[in-house]
Enzyme design. Structure first.
Site, PDB file in Angstrom:
ATOM      1  N   ARG A  53       0.826  -1.209   0.000  1.00  9.76           N
ATOM      2  CA  ARG A  53       0.000   0.000   0.000  1.00  9.76           C
ATOM      3  C   ARG A  53       0.867   1.269   0.000  1.00  9.76           C
ATOM      4  O   ARG A  53       0.586   2.237   0.706  1.00  9.76           O
ATOM      5  CB  ARG A  53      -0.953   0.013   1.187  1.00  9.76           C
ATOM      6  CG  ARG A  53      -1.904  -1.179   1.231  1.00  9.76           C
ATOM      7  CD  ARG A  53      -2.961  -0.992   2.305  1.00  9.76           C
ATOM      8  NE  ARG A  53      -3.777  -2.173   2.491  1.00  9.76           N
ATOM      9  CZ  ARG A  53      -4.772  -2.278   3.346  1.00  9.76           C
ATOM     10  NH1 ARG A  53      -5.098  -1.235   4.119  1.00  9.76           N
ATOM     11  NH2 ARG A  53      -5.463  -3.391   3.478  1.00  9.76           N
ATOM     12  N   ASP A  72      15.370  19.234  11.621  1.00 11.39           N
ATOM     13  CA  ASP A  72      16.547  19.578  10.830  1.00 11.39           C
ATOM     14  C   ASP A  72      17.668  19.925  11.817  1.00 11.39           C
ATOM     15  O   ASP A  72      17.729  21.040  12.345  1.00 11.39           O
ATOM     16  CB  ASP A  72      16.255  20.765   9.916  1.00 11.39           C
ATOM     17  CG  ASP A  72      17.453  21.144   9.056  1.00 11.39           C
ATOM     18  OD1 ASP A  72      18.524  20.518   9.212  1.00 11.39           O
ATOM     19  OD2 ASP A  72      17.326  22.068   8.231  1.00 11.39           O
ATOM     20  N   LEU A  73      18.555  18.985  12.069  1.00 15.50           N
ATOM     21  CA  LEU A  73      19.579  19.156  13.098  1.00 15.50           C
ATOM     22  C   LEU A  73      20.644  20.187  12.727  1.00 15.50           C
ATOM     23  O   LEU A  73      21.526  20.479  13.536  1.00 15.50           O
ATOM     24  CB  LEU A  73      20.232  17.801  13.405  1.00 15.50           C
ATOM     25  CG  LEU A  73      19.302  16.741  13.988  1.00 15.50           C
ATOM     26  CD1 LEU A  73      20.055  15.450  14.234  1.00 15.50           C
ATOM     27  CD2 LEU A  73      18.647  17.232  15.277  1.00 15.50           C
ATOM     28  N   LYS A  74      20.549  20.730  11.523  1.00 10.96           N
ATOM     29  CA  LYS A  74      21.484  21.794  11.140  1.00 10.96           C
ATOM     30  C   LYS A  74      21.026  23.159  11.649  1.00 10.96           C
ATOM     31  O   LYS A  74      21.754  24.145  11.518  1.00 10.96           O
ATOM     32  CB  LYS A  74      21.640  21.824   9.621  1.00 10.96           C
ATOM     33  CG  LYS A  74      22.285  20.558   9.053  1.00 10.96           C
ATOM     34  CD  LYS A  74      22.409  20.637   7.539  1.00 10.96           C
ATOM     35  CE  LYS A  74      23.046  19.367   6.995  1.00 10.96           C
ATOM     36  NZ  LYS A  74      23.155  19.398   5.505  1.00 10.96           N
ATOM     37  N   GLY A 137      31.388   1.401   4.869  1.00 14.76           N
ATOM     38  CA  GLY A 137      31.310  -0.050   4.770  1.00 14.76           C
ATOM     39  C   GLY A 137      29.875  -0.531   4.834  1.00 14.76           C
ATOM     40  O   GLY A 137      28.965   0.217   5.191  1.00 14.76           O
ATOM     41  N   HIS A 138      29.697  -1.787   4.484  1.00 19.23           N
ATOM     42  CA  HIS A 138      28.408  -2.456   4.594  1.00 19.23           C
ATOM     43  C   HIS A 138      28.618  -3.846   5.191  1.00 19.23           C
ATOM     44  O   HIS A 138      29.763  -4.282   5.395  1.00 19.23           O
ATOM     45  CB  HIS A 138      27.716  -2.544   3.234  1.00 19.23           C
ATOM     46  CG  HIS A 138      27.044  -1.280   2.804  1.00 19.23           C
ATOM     47  ND1 HIS A 138      25.980  -0.738   3.504  1.00 19.23           N
ATOM     48  CD2 HIS A 138      27.282  -0.441   1.767  1.00 19.23           C
ATOM     49  CE1 HIS A 138      25.589   0.384   2.907  1.00 19.23           C
ATOM     50  NE2 HIS A 138      26.362   0.589   1.858  1.00 19.23           N
ATOM     51  N   ASP A 139      27.527  -4.520   5.441  1.00 22.97           N
ATOM     52  CA  ASP A 139      27.542  -5.825   6.108  1.00 22.97           C
ATOM     53  C   ASP A 139      28.594  -6.764   5.510  1.00 22.97           C
ATOM     54  O   ASP A 139      29.383  -7.371   6.243  1.00 22.97           O
ATOM     55  CB  ASP A 139      26.146  -6.453   5.988  1.00 22.97           C
ATOM     56  CG  ASP A 139      25.980  -7.693   6.838  1.00 22.97           C
ATOM     57  OD1 ASP A 139      25.539  -7.569   7.993  1.00 22.97           O
ATOM     58  OD2 ASP A 139      26.300  -8.795   6.343  1.00 22.97           O
ATOM     59  N   ILE A 140      28.628  -6.865   4.196  1.00 22.45           N
ATOM     60  CA  ILE A 140      29.541  -7.797   3.540  1.00 22.45           C
ATOM     61  C   ILE A 140      31.006  -7.438   3.809  1.00 22.45           C
ATOM     62  O   ILE A 140      31.869  -8.318   3.931  1.00 22.45           O
ATOM     63  CB  ILE A 140      29.251  -7.849   2.019  1.00 22.45           C
ATOM     64  CG1 ILE A 140      29.912  -9.060   1.377  1.00 22.45           C
ATOM     65  CG2 ILE A 140      29.653  -6.550   1.336  1.00 22.45           C
ATOM     66  CD1 ILE A 140      29.465  -9.286  -0.060  1.00 22.45           C
ATOM     67  N   TYR A 142      32.163  -5.832   6.602  1.00 25.90           N
ATOM     68  CA  TYR A 142      32.485  -6.121   7.998  1.00 25.90           C
ATOM     69  C   TYR A 142      32.743  -7.618   8.192  1.00 25.90           C
ATOM     70  O   TYR A 142      33.675  -8.011   8.904  1.00 25.90           O
ATOM     71  CB  TYR A 142      31.355  -5.666   8.925  1.00 25.90           C
ATOM     72  CG  TYR A 142      30.879  -4.252   8.676  1.00 25.90           C
ATOM     73  CD1 TYR A 142      31.775  -3.239   8.339  1.00 25.90           C
ATOM     74  CD2 TYR A 142      29.526  -3.923   8.750  1.00 25.90           C
ATOM     75  CE1 TYR A 142      31.340  -1.939   8.098  1.00 25.90           C
ATOM     76  CE2 TYR A 142      29.086  -2.627   8.519  1.00 25.90           C
ATOM     77  CZ  TYR A 142      29.996  -1.651   8.179  1.00 25.90           C
ATOM     78  OH  TYR A 142      29.555  -0.366   7.930  1.00 25.90           O
ATOM     79  N   ASP A 168      25.205  -6.573  10.582  1.00 21.93           N
ATOM     80  CA  ASP A 168      24.283  -5.511  10.985  1.00 21.93           C
ATOM     81  C   ASP A 168      23.453  -5.921  12.198  1.00 21.93           C
ATOM     82  O   ASP A 168      23.352  -5.181  13.178  1.00 21.93           O
ATOM     83  CB  ASP A 168      23.330  -5.173   9.841  1.00 21.93           C
ATOM     84  CG  ASP A 168      24.001  -4.386   8.721  1.00 21.93           C
ATOM     85  OD1 ASP A 168      25.186  -4.043   8.851  1.00 21.93           O
ATOM     86  OD2 ASP A 168      23.325  -4.125   7.708  1.00 21.93           O
TER      87      ASP A 168
END
Length: 391
Positions: A53, A72-74, A137-140, A142, A168
């Protein structure tokens, strides 16, 4: 029913998978979780297919039971709102690269000065220190650097891209929750909070449990199909005649005997503990499995306690009588009177858990509500919206 973590209030600045999975666990167990989201830089999980949906199924699941405040943390006014929230929230979870929250003025030291009981959890790929701390980096990646990929795969084809994000979730999310709750227990004794640095690579490295212990103590380097639990023995997957798969974990002699008797090859049971005969044993078992269809094998082993189970599709797993009995699929309210099927919290408490309240909501769905609870007037909230401080 409020849940065992009903006393915890969490400000969640994380996106994508590791942090949101951690805060999902906390929310499912009753913690109050408020997501702080950018009104202009969308969490990419919100657009990840498939969609139900018009809503990402992954986002709807990972962010159930959480409220959303878009800031907006800026902008200085947004930072003041966060500082005001910290007086009433006792846990911060963030997933930015090292130094980002400090540059915003929202680092641990700055927020601890406001609330000394604050527990502050940072989840990153490589941690807050070391030469890789600022590296993407990503899961692969690490899993590769942690050594896990070097012994998870096949000699002929190399490492396997896993179907789940082990670094992750198994690395970042679960370790973050364990560490966070340990800090909560420590705070009950000391009255003060602390900072928790969670590296997905560090935690993935620790998951090398058996193989890593063998190397560090004995110098035995793990490798693909080199030890009993990674394809180096008969403990493996076997293809049926019609191209499906069965898992065989019959390590103990009693289970091995049942396996071999069921296949009509009782003489093979004696080979189970002989390292030299593992290749021949695997070949013999494969021949036997390939003479039978998947359905035949399921029937054959259904009543045997031999540690042999079918490899199910996710659709089949969701309908398996064991998983259905454990109620691992939950119906979660959408907000319009209908529900969406989602993975349920797998933890079973004797006093139960609160029912799911709602699936993941739109960005800033609770902004007005949260700001009003901070004491801001409707006019002031409108001004902040006009200035695009709040979304």
């Amino acid at each position: 029913m409020s849940g065992p973590l009903a006393s915890l209030k969490v400000l969640d600045f994380s996106t994508l998978l590791p942090g949101p999975f951690a805060s999902l666990m906390l929310a499912d167990m009753g913690a109050e979780v408020l997501r702080i989201e950018s009104p202009t830089r969308m969490d990419l999980l919100r657009v990840l297919p498939p969609h139900d949906r018009g809503t990402s199924a992954g986002h709807a699941y990972l962010n159930r039971n959480k409220r959303s405040l878009a800031l907006d943390l800026k902008q200085p006014e947004a930072l003041e709102i966060v500082r005001a929230l910290v007086t009433g929230y006792d846990i911060v979870l963030e997933q930015f690269r090292p130094g980002v929250m400090e540059r915003l003025g929202l680092g641990y030291e700055a927020l601890k000065a406001i609330n000394p009981r604050l527990i502050y959890v940072s989840i990153t790929g490589y941690g807050q220190t070391g030469p890789y701390k600022d590296r993407a980096g990503h899961d692969i990646n690490y899993l590769a650097l942690a050594g896990l990929a070097s012994h998870t795969g096949r000699q002929g084809s190399g490492p396997l891209p896993l179907g789940v994000q082990l670094a992750d979730v198994g690395g970042g999310s679960l370790h973050a929750v364990v560490g966070l709750l340990a800090a909560v227990i420590a705070r009950q004794q000391s009255g003060v909070g602390q900072y928790l640095d969670v590296s997905m690579t560090d935690c993935s490295f620790s998951l090398n449990a058996m193989a890593g212990a063998g190397y560090l103590a004995c110098g035995v380097e793990p490798g693909w199909e080199k030890h009993a639990l990674n394809g180096g023995s008969f403990y493996d997957y076997y293809r049926s005649r019609d191209g499906r798969w069965m898992s065989v974990g019959s390590l103990e002699p009693a289970f091995m005997q049942q396996l071999c008797m069921a296949l009509g090859r009782p003489e093979l049971a004696a080979w189970g503990l002989d390292p030299e005969r593992q290749p021949a044993l695997k070949q013999a078992l494969q021949v036997e499995f390939e003479t039978r269809s998947f359905d035949e094998l399921c029937v054959l082993f259904a009543e045997l306690d031999a540690c042999v189970e079918p490899v199910l599709s996710f659709a089949e797993a969701a309908e398996h009588p064991q998983l259905k009995a454990r109620e691992l699929v939950s119906q979660v309210p959408r907000g319009d009177g209908s529900t969406q099927a989602q993975l349920a919290c797998p933890l079973k408490f004797s006093e139960g858990l609160p029912a799911p309240r709602h699936m993941g909501v739109a960005v800033g769905a609770h902004s007005d509500e949260v700001l009003a609870q901070l004491g801001l007037s409707a006019q002031r909230i409108a001004e902040l919206r006009h200035a695009k401080v709040v979304g």
